[in-house]
Write a protein that holds these residues in place. Structure first.
Motif, PDB file in Angstrom:
ATOM      1  N   LEU A 186       0.904  -1.230   0.107  1.00  0.00           N
ATOM      2  CA  LEU A 186      -0.130   0.111   0.136  1.00  0.00           C
ATOM      3  C   LEU A 186       1.097   1.179   0.058  1.00  0.00           C
ATOM      4  CD1 LEU A 186      -2.610  -1.040   2.657  1.00  0.00           C
ATOM      5  CD2 LEU A 186      -2.845  -1.210   0.100  1.00  0.00           C
ATOM      6  N   LYS A 187       0.406   2.245  -0.727  1.00  0.00           N
ATOM      7  CA  LYS A 187       1.219   3.563  -0.721  1.00  0.00           C
ATOM      8  C   LYS A 187       2.746   3.315  -0.933  1.00  0.00           C
ATOM      9  CE  LYS A 187      -2.344   6.095   1.768  1.00  0.00           C
ATOM     10  NZ  LYS A 187      -3.179   5.066   1.989  1.00  0.00           N
ATOM     11  N   ASP A 198      -1.361   2.177  -4.358  1.00  0.00           N
ATOM     12  CA  ASP A 198      -1.666   0.803  -3.493  1.00  0.00           C
ATOM     13  C   ASP A 198      -1.513  -0.311  -4.712  1.00  0.00           C
ATOM     14  OD1 ASP A 198      -2.301   2.452  -1.444  1.00  0.00           O
ATOM     15  OD2 ASP A 198      -4.453   2.445  -1.718  1.00  0.00           O
ATOM     16  N   ASP A 231      -8.110  -6.556   6.911  1.00  0.00           N
ATOM     17  CA  ASP A 231      -9.483  -6.567   6.263  1.00  0.00           C
ATOM     18  C   ASP A 231      -9.314  -6.765   4.974  1.00  0.00           C
ATOM     19  OD1 ASP A 231     -12.191  -5.512   6.480  1.00  0.00           O
ATOM     20  OD2 ASP A 231     -11.684  -4.027   4.882  1.00  0.00           O
ATOM     21  N   PHE A 232      -8.592  -6.691   4.179  1.00  0.00           N
ATOM     22  CA  PHE A 232      -8.337  -7.247   2.647  1.00  0.00           C
ATOM     23  C   PHE A 232      -7.993  -8.803   2.769  1.00  0.00           C
ATOM     24  CE2 PHE A 232      -5.420  -8.717  -0.394  1.00  0.00           C
ATOM     25  CZ  PHE A 232      -5.945  -8.465  -1.657  1.00  0.00           C
ATOM     26  N   GLN A 283      -0.815   0.429   8.581  1.00  0.00           N
ATOM     27  CA  GLN A 283      -1.552  -0.093   7.517  1.00  0.00           C
ATOM     28  C   GLN A 283      -2.301  -1.277   7.851  1.00  0.00           C
ATOM     29  OE1 GLN A 283       1.332  -0.894   4.512  1.00  0.00           O
ATOM     30  NE2 GLN A 283       1.362   1.292   3.781  1.00  0.00           N
ATOM     31  N   GLU A 284      -1.992  -1.875   9.386  1.00  0.00           N
ATOM     32  CA  GLU A 284      -2.280  -3.107   9.628  1.00  0.00           C
ATOM     33  C   GLU A 284      -3.625  -3.389   9.347  1.00  0.00           C
ATOM     34  OE1 GLU A 284      -0.405  -1.159  11.078  1.00  0.00           O
ATOM     35  OE2 GLU A 284       1.198  -2.236  12.377  1.00  0.00           O
ATOM     36  N   GLU A 285      -4.708  -2.614   9.716  1.00  0.00           N
ATOM     37  CA  GLU A 285      -6.219  -2.889   9.908  1.00  0.00           C
ATOM     38  C   GLU A 285      -6.615  -2.859   8.269  1.00  0.00           C
ATOM     39  OE1 GLU A 285      -9.769  -0.748  11.841  1.00  0.00           O
ATOM     40  OE2 GLU A 285      -7.746  -0.217  12.916  1.00  0.00           O
ATOM     41  N   THR A 286      -6.105  -2.133   7.452  1.00  0.00           N
ATOM     42  CA  THR A 286      -6.493  -2.213   6.023  1.00  0.00           C
ATOM     43  C   THR A 286      -6.031  -3.674   5.433  1.00  0.00           C
ATOM     44  OG1 THR A 286      -5.890   0.231   6.048  1.00  0.00           O
ATOM     45  CG2 THR A 286      -6.392  -0.798   4.042  1.00  0.00           C
ATOM     46  N   ILE A 287      -4.633  -4.018   5.816  1.00  0.00           N
ATOM     47  CA  ILE A 287      -4.401  -5.326   5.041  1.00  0.00           C
ATOM     48  C   ILE A 287      -5.211  -6.423   5.479  1.00  0.00           C
ATOM     49  CG2 ILE A 287      -2.353  -6.466   4.696  1.00  0.00           C
ATOM     50  CD1 ILE A 287      -0.558  -4.418   5.208  1.00  0.00           C
TER      51      ILE A 287
END
Ligand SMILES: [Zn+2]
Ligand SMILES: [Zn+2]
Length: 261
Positions: free
Chosen positions: A39-40, A48, A89-90, A83-87
């Motif tokens: 990401l980013k 991303d 979730d993915f 970024q943990e939460e976003t990853i």
């Protein structure tokens, strides 16, 4: 079951154009690609970079009808704190056989960015290992700790310097990976292309001395001709350290396989 390469890239990664077919035409028994999730990503102007899961599944279904090879699903996840939460979730909406955990960048620069060469090497290495230590605490996913020395590839740090400056921090990192039952990867790009074999010669016995028993080999191929790159050299190092088996990840299980010839 024979050991198979557990780290390689295809056109689903931002930095590879290789096809699945070029790998599969080698006649492999089991195949897994581990395309980049970052990401980013400073490498691509903070894009991303996410391997499209639907396209991946469709491609594997198509290949299944053409090849006898057993096709598994993999991914290489680069993590920056925050970024943990976003990853997570993915990942929660998708299934993979093997998830590789990597530290590639810090939110501003990739550790392979040429600007790294203008910085003090001990500062860069400190930042890199501290991030790895933090991510192993904050991010619970990942079967394999990839290229533990990625952040050092440009620094020309010797094994002696690594030991003198970072052994306590490395022990902390390795203990976390061992507790999490992660495989410690010997990465051929590092080992062969970036001449970091010496760092692995130091790290493998250290990992073993802390109770680490799980090891993997990864070519980190971005072209099919690099499939299983460096496997004989890396196998020799493991043999010297009395490692007799490698781990592979399939579904929610892991299996031990013999070292390749
Ligand atoms: Zn990587
Ligand atoms: Zn990779």
């Amino acid at each position: 079951m024979k050991y198979y390469d557990q780290h390689l890239h295809t056109y689903l990664s931002f930095d590879s154009t290789e096809t699945f077919e070029n790998y599969l035409d080698k006649g492999v028994e089991i195949f897994v690609s581990t395309d980049h999730f970052d990401l980013k990503n400073p490498y691509t102007d903070f894009n991303d970079d996410v391997p499209d899961y639907d396209i991946y599944c469709e491609k594997l279904a198509e290949l299944e009808s053409k090849y006898k090879t057993r096709l598994l699903k993999g991914i290489e996840i680069g993590v920056v704190p925050g970024q943990e939460e976003t990853i997570i979730d993915f990942l929660s909406q998708r299934t993979y056989d093997v998830k590789i955990l990597s530290i590639h960048q810090n939110g501003k620069i990739d550790f392979m960015d040429p600007i790294v060469k203008t910085k003090l090497k001990l500062d860069v290495a400190t930042e890199y290992f501290q991030q790895m230590d933090r991510v192993l605490e904050s991010f619970p996913e990942g079967n394999i700790l990839a290229h533990f020395e990625y952040g050092l590839r440009q620094l020309e740090l010797s094994a002696k310097e690594l030991e003198e400056n970072f052994e306590p921090l490395l022990i902390k990192i390795f203990k976390k990976a061992i507790t999490r039952e992660m495989g410690f990867e010997l990465n051929a790009k590092s080992f062969v292309n970036y001449h970091n074999a010496e760092l692995y010669r130091y790290a493998v016995p250290l990992y073993r001395s802390l109770g680490g028993k799980l090891f993997t080999l990864g070519s980190d191929a971005h072209v099919a001709q690099d499939y299983q790159l460096g496997f004989s050299e890396m196998t020799a190092l493991l043999k010297e350290n009395e490692v007799k088996q490698l781990v592979v990840f399939q579904g929610n299980e892991r299996f031990m396989t013999d070292l390749p010839e």
